[in-house]
Every structure is written in C-alpha cells, then in structure tokens.
Motif scaffolding. Sequence first.
Motif: not given
Length: 84
Positions: A46, A50, A57
């Motif tokens: 992630l 991104f 998070i």
Amino acid sequence: MIALEQRKDEDYRTLGEIFFFMSDELADITFSESLQIILETMIESLYAVFQVTGDQIQMFISLFVDCLPIFLQHVLTKTTLAIG
C-alpha cells in the motif's frame, strides 16, 4: 522378504534419520505469525503503490479489522496493530 528388500531399495523413508534430514521441511509457523507476514506485506505494498500516510494506514487497518470475524480480530489486535 523379497518385497521388504525391494522396499528398502526404493523407499527412502527406510533410511531412518537420513531421510528425515533430507526431507525436513521448513519449521512450522503459527497462524498469527503467518497472518502477520501477509498483512505486513500488504501494508508495504500500500505504501509503495498508493503513497499513503501512516494515519491512512492506521485507518485502513482499523476498518479492515472491524470487518473481520471476531476470532480473527482478536488475533490481529494482539499481533499486528503496531504496523504503520
């Protein structure tokens, strides 16, 4: 007796410890350890794909854990919520 001798020649399990050492698999890991490895890898992905922040998070982890069955929530809250 012929069948026994044939098996000894063809089946490596009859070699005792030599077979065990040759075919010993990786050490087993616990369910929570394997789940933690998977989640850590997902979170690293992630970050990479991104470019999310640590706060995003943490929000994602909270939402993810809340959607899981109760028994998995207990495992995750004990092992992986410090990620991020």
